[in-house]
Write a protein that holds these residues in place. Structure first.
Motif, short mmCIF file in Angstrom:
data_model
loop_
_atom_site.label_atom_id
_atom_site.label_comp_id
_atom_site.label_asym_id
_atom_site.label_seq_id
_atom_site.Cartn_x
_atom_site.Cartn_y
_atom_site.Cartn_z
N LYS A 38 1.26 -0.81 -0.40
CA LYS A 38 0.24 0.00 -0.07
C LYS A 38 1.15 1.04 -0.31
CE LYS A 38 -4.43 -1.22 1.53
NZ LYS A 38 -5.41 -1.28 3.42
N ALA A 39 2.56 1.37 0.25
CA ALA A 39 3.31 2.59 -0.08
C ALA A 39 4.34 1.29 0.22
CB ALA A 39 2.81 2.80 1.93
N MET A 40 5.23 2.54 0.31
CA MET A 40 6.99 2.45 -0.52
C MET A 40 8.04 3.58 -0.34
SD MET A 40 7.43 2.13 -4.39
CE MET A 40 9.36 2.90 -5.44
N MET A 41 8.66 3.54 0.13
CA MET A 41 10.05 4.20 0.31
C MET A 41 10.94 4.38 -0.58
SD MET A 41 9.20 6.11 4.34
CE MET A 41 7.99 6.57 4.60
N TYR A 72 5.89 4.49 11.85
CA TYR A 72 6.88 3.91 13.03
C TYR A 72 8.31 2.96 12.71
CZ TYR A 72 7.02 1.38 17.47
OH TYR A 72 7.88 0.90 18.60
N GLN A 73 7.48 2.16 11.94
CA GLN A 73 8.72 1.23 11.45
C GLN A 73 9.27 1.45 10.91
OE1 GLN A 73 6.66 -3.16 10.11
NE2 GLN A 73 4.30 -2.51 12.09
N THR A 74 9.26 1.94 10.07
CA THR A 74 10.15 2.05 9.60
C THR A 74 11.24 3.56 9.69
OG1 THR A 74 9.22 2.55 7.20
CG2 THR A 74 10.61 3.77 7.44
N LEU A 75 10.79 4.05 11.14
CA LEU A 75 12.02 4.88 11.70
C LEU A 75 12.30 3.95 12.90
CD1 LEU A 75 9.05 7.66 12.38
CD2 LEU A 75 11.82 8.01 11.91
N MET A 76 12.08 3.27 13.21
CA MET A 76 12.31 1.53 14.08
C MET A 76 14.12 0.41 13.05
SD MET A 76 11.75 2.25 16.73
CE MET A 76 11.70 0.48 17.98
N THR A 77 13.56 0.45 11.91
CA THR A 77 14.60 0.33 11.05
C THR A 77 14.81 0.51 10.96
OG1 THR A 77 13.26 0.08 9.18
CG2 THR A 77 12.75 -1.90 10.28
N MET A 78 14.98 2.14 10.90
CA MET A 78 16.35 3.20 9.82
C MET A 78 17.15 3.39 10.96
SD MET A 78 13.77 6.06 8.17
CE MET A 78 15.53 7.49 8.37
#
Length: 117
Positions: A38-41, A72-78
């Motif tokens: 549903k989304a991508m970065m 949230y998940q992207t910030l944590m994995t970053m």
């Protein structure tokens, strides 16, 4: 010889060029099956220009709570990536703390809005 791998991304657009669906697969993945998203970065670092080049897309049916989860998940994995790539564990933990605070504030806002209905 250097190995090469391929990542394919297909974005379906509506008549207004708004993403309706995002599909992707990778050569190391499970066959030729396209995965739904549903989304991508996507970010690339240009070392010569010292700039990040990004593509951020989300489909029109992505809900706000899903976007908050995604961020949230992207910030944590970053944060995890930063900690693995640098000797700066303290800064990685500060990024995780920011992510937790961001998600907490989002949930509090959602609760306030639900109570106002």
């Amino acid at each position: 010889m250097t190995q090469k791998h391929t990542i394919q991304i297909h974005v379906g657009l509506d008549e207004s060029k708004v993403p309706e669906n995002i599909e992707w697969n990778a050569t190391d993945g499970a066959g030729d099956k396209m995965n739904q998203a549903k989304a991508m970065m996507l970010a690339f670092w240009d070392g010569a220009d010292k700039t990040a080049m990004r593509i951020d897309l989300w489909t029109k049916n992505m809900m706000v709570d899903e976007m908050a989860d995604f961020f949230y998940q992207t910030l944590m994995t970053m944060s995890d990536t930063y900690q693995r790539a640098t000797p700066y564990k303290e800064q990685a933990e500060e990024m995780r703390a920011f992510a937790r605070d961001f998600y907490k504030k989002f949930n509090e806002q959602q609760q306030r809005e639900e109570q106002q209905k």
